[in-house]
Design a protein around this motif. Structure first.
Motif, PDB file in Angstrom:
ATOM      1  N   GLY A   1       0.809  -1.208   0.000  1.00 48.01           N
ATOM      2  CA  GLY A   1       0.000   0.000   0.000  1.00 48.01           C
ATOM      3  C   GLY A   1       0.842   1.258   0.000  1.00 48.01           C
ATOM      4  O   GLY A   1       2.077   1.214  -0.042  1.00 48.01           O
ATOM      5  N   LYS A   2       0.158   2.378   0.060  1.00 48.63           N
ATOM      6  CA  LYS A   2       0.818   3.688   0.073  1.00 48.63           C
ATOM      7  C   LYS A   2       0.119   4.571   1.100  1.00 48.63           C
ATOM      8  O   LYS A   2      -1.115   4.596   1.192  1.00 48.63           O
ATOM      9  CB  LYS A   2       0.726   4.349  -1.305  1.00 48.63           C
ATOM     10  CG  LYS A   2       1.421   5.705  -1.387  1.00 48.63           C
ATOM     11  CD  LYS A   2       1.274   6.337  -2.761  1.00 48.63           C
ATOM     12  CE  LYS A   2      -0.114   6.875  -2.992  1.00 48.63           C
ATOM     13  NZ  LYS A   2      -0.221   7.672  -4.245  1.00 48.63           N
TER      14      LYS A   2
ATOM     15  N   GLU B   1      -3.678   9.357   4.634  1.00 48.92           N
ATOM     16  CA  GLU B   1      -4.461   8.717   3.571  1.00 48.92           C
ATOM     17  C   GLU B   1      -3.786   7.410   3.175  1.00 48.92           C
ATOM     18  O   GLU B   1      -2.637   7.404   2.753  1.00 48.92           O
ATOM     19  CB  GLU B   1      -4.569   9.651   2.378  1.00 48.92           C
ATOM     20  CG  GLU B   1      -5.263  10.965   2.698  1.00 48.92           C
ATOM     21  CD  GLU B   1      -5.295  11.914   1.512  1.00 48.92           C
ATOM     22  OE1 GLU B   1      -4.874  11.494   0.410  1.00 48.92           O
ATOM     23  OE2 GLU B   1      -5.710  13.069   1.687  1.00 48.92           O
TER      24      GLU B   1
ATOM     25  N   GLU C   1      -3.847   3.911   0.854  1.00 52.37           N
ATOM     26  CA  GLU C   1      -4.351   3.227  -0.342  1.00 52.37           C
ATOM     27  C   GLU C   1      -3.788   1.812  -0.378  1.00 52.37           C
ATOM     28  O   GLU C   1      -2.578   1.616  -0.272  1.00 52.37           O
ATOM     29  CB  GLU C   1      -3.921   3.962  -1.609  1.00 52.37           C
ATOM     30  CG  GLU C   1      -4.547   5.329  -1.800  1.00 52.37           C
ATOM     31  CD  GLU C   1      -4.140   5.960  -3.118  1.00 52.37           C
ATOM     32  OE1 GLU C   1      -3.788   5.198  -4.057  1.00 52.37           O
ATOM     33  OE2 GLU C   1      -4.145   7.197  -3.216  1.00 52.37           O
ATOM     34  N   THR C   2      -4.671   0.836  -0.504  1.00 48.93           N
ATOM     35  CA  THR C   2      -4.264  -0.568  -0.661  1.00 48.93           C
ATOM     36  C   THR C   2      -5.146  -1.208  -1.723  1.00 48.93           C
ATOM     37  O   THR C   2      -6.054  -0.558  -2.269  1.00 48.93           O
ATOM     38  CB  THR C   2      -4.413  -1.351   0.659  1.00 48.93           C
ATOM     39  OG1 THR C   2      -5.814  -1.444   0.986  1.00 48.93           O
ATOM     40  CG2 THR C   2      -3.668  -0.658   1.802  1.00 48.93           C
TER      41      THR C   2
ATOM     42  N   GLY D   1      -8.795  -0.778  -1.159  1.00 47.05           N
ATOM     43  CA  GLY D   1      -9.435   0.524  -1.320  1.00 47.05           C
ATOM     44  C   GLY D   1      -8.695   1.624  -0.588  1.00 47.05           C
ATOM     45  O   GLY D   1      -7.531   1.475  -0.200  1.00 47.05           O
ATOM     46  N   LYS D   2      -9.401   2.732  -0.359  1.00 46.48           N
ATOM     47  CA  LYS D   2      -8.813   3.897   0.284  1.00 46.48           C
ATOM     48  C   LYS D   2      -9.384   4.078   1.689  1.00 46.48           C
ATOM     49  O   LYS D   2     -10.548   3.772   1.941  1.00 46.48           O
ATOM     50  CB  LYS D   2      -9.070   5.163  -0.537  1.00 46.48           C
ATOM     51  CG  LYS D   2      -8.422   5.146  -1.913  1.00 46.48           C
ATOM     52  CD  LYS D   2      -8.677   6.450  -2.662  1.00 46.48           C
ATOM     53  CE  LYS D   2      -8.012   6.435  -4.023  1.00 46.48           C
ATOM     54  NZ  LYS D   2      -8.250   7.721  -4.752  1.00 46.48           N
ATOM     55  N   GLN D   3      -8.544   4.614   2.569  1.00 41.99           N
ATOM     56  CA  GLN D   3      -8.958   4.805   3.963  1.00 41.99           C
ATOM     57  C   GLN D   3      -8.271   6.055   4.510  1.00 41.99           C
ATOM     58  O   GLN D   3      -7.126   6.359   4.156  1.00 41.99           O
ATOM     59  CB  GLN D   3      -8.541   3.581   4.790  1.00 41.99           C
ATOM     60  CG  GLN D   3      -8.842   3.672   6.280  1.00 41.99           C
ATOM     61  CD  GLN D   3      -8.301   2.481   7.036  1.00 41.99           C
ATOM     62  OE1 GLN D   3      -7.778   1.532   6.459  1.00 41.99           O
ATOM     63  NE2 GLN D   3      -8.418   2.526   8.354  1.00 41.99           N
ATOM     64  N   GLN D   4      -8.975   6.796   5.352  1.00 35.76           N
ATOM     65  CA  GLN D   4      -8.390   7.950   6.018  1.00 35.76           C
ATOM     66  C   GLN D   4      -8.230   7.640   7.500  1.00 35.76           C
ATOM     67  O   GLN D   4      -9.188   7.275   8.174  1.00 35.76           O
ATOM     68  CB  GLN D   4      -9.263   9.192   5.825  1.00 35.76           C
ATOM     69  CG  GLN D   4      -9.256   9.720   4.392  1.00 35.76           C
ATOM     70  CD  GLN D   4      -9.845  11.111   4.302  1.00 35.76           C
ATOM     71  OE1 GLN D   4     -10.636  11.515   5.146  1.00 35.76           O
ATOM     72  NE2 GLN D   4      -9.464  11.848   3.281  1.00 35.76           N
TER      73      GLN D   4
END
Length: 323
Positions: free
Chosen positions: A244-245, A263, A265-266, A269-272
């Motif tokens: 992820g990033k 933030e 990203e994997t 999906g995206k997660q905050q």
């Protein structure tokens, strides 16, 4: 009670240092002096009720003052910090500590000999988001880390800003680059080194205005940093891993009351992720006070000063004949 005096009516002293200091019960701000624009003294006296001293030397020689805060342009840090240390004062100096490794090394030696605190105020390192990000990465947030990137830059300021004055220690290397370099130290550890770097000027300016550097450690971890004094505002850290990033956009300048967001990203999906709010300037001042009675902390501060100054010197070395 630690009695402190301020050398110079800088903006950072008015906006950041004094509001944080006034909340700390371990300190009393005794006085402030200004030698270059004495009209600024009235604002400090009115807002904070601080008495003014005749000049910097009066504060340095005052036996009733324990410490000094130096928010002057970089080229003035060394002579006043040296004088203060030689008069038995603890020194809280704005970044960079000086304009060269040689000068910083001399200050560290004086401070060591006299058991005095010498702290360089890269306050962002004490923000809770730094520790939280490092914890999450260690727990595998993005998997195995492949690369880290950090950027710090801001638009042009007024033409008379000291950052554009070579004689005053101006230039991106001694300003924005210092933040990126300090973050590289925090993320890569004590074996961090500079692998390559570039500094660039702009027509009409006598100092370096932007650049980049690549840092690594003995384990092979890498951080690529960029810095600028004439750019669209950037204040970010990105960590790229095999799973992820992660990215955050206020790594250096998160103010009190601000909730930093990481933030993620994997493939899922995206997660905050909310990071802790904090007041890093207040924590930096707390560390300064703590170091008065903590030999280990003082020694760590000396080591950090020398590592930071060496890396800045190395970046300069890669560009010795360029800017």
């Amino acid at each position: 009670m630690i009695r402190i005096g301020i050398l110079g009516c800088a903006e950072i002293a008015f906006r950041r240092f004094l509001p944080a200091l006034m909340e700390n019960k371990e300190f009393e701000c005794v006085c402030i002096a200004e030698e270059y624009d004495k009209s600024k003294l009235e604002q400090f006296e009115k807002e904070f009720g601080i008495k003014s001293a005749e000049n910097f030397q009066a504060i340095i020689e005052d036996e009733n003052i324990d410490a000094v805060y130096i928010p002057l342009p970089p080229a003035l840090h060394f002579p006043y910090a040296k004088a203060a240390l030689e008069h038995g004062k603890h020194v809280f100096v704005e970044k960079p500590s000086t304009i060269s490794y040689e000068q910083t090394s001399e200050l560290v030696e004086i401070a060591k000999q006299r058991n005095l605190v010498l702290q360089e105020n890269y306050m962002f390192q004490y923000h809770a988001q730094i520790a939280e990000i490092r914890k999450l990465l260690k727990e595998g947030l993005v998997g195995d880390i492949r690369l880290m990137k950090a950027s710090f830059g801001f638009p042009l300021r007024a033409a008379n800003d000291f950052r554009y004055n070579k004689a005053l220690g101006g230039g991106a290397l001694l300003d924005a680059a210092g933040y990126v370099t300090k973050l590289a130290r925090l993320m890569l550890g004590s074996t961090v080194k500079v692998d390559t770097a570039t500094l660039n000027g702009l027509e009409g300016y006598e100092v370096d205005m932007y650049g980049s550097a690549t840092y690594s450690n003995e384990e092979g971890d890498v951080l690529q940093g960029s810095f600028s004094m004439d750019s669209y505002y950037q204040c970010c850290l990105e960590v790229w891993g095999n799973k992820g990033k992660a990215f955050t956009k206020r790594i250096f300048t998160a103010p009190p009351g601000y909730t930093p967001i990481l933030e993620l990203e994997t493939n899922e999906g995206k997660q905050q992720i909310e990071l802790p709010e904090d007041a890093h300037f207040a924590h930096s001042i707390e560390k300064f006070a703590e170091a008065f009675g903590n030999d280990t902390l003082r020694m760590n501060m000396y080591d950090d000063l020398l590592i930071q100054a060496r890396m800045v010197e190395d970046i300069r070395g890669f560009n010795r004949n360029k800017v």
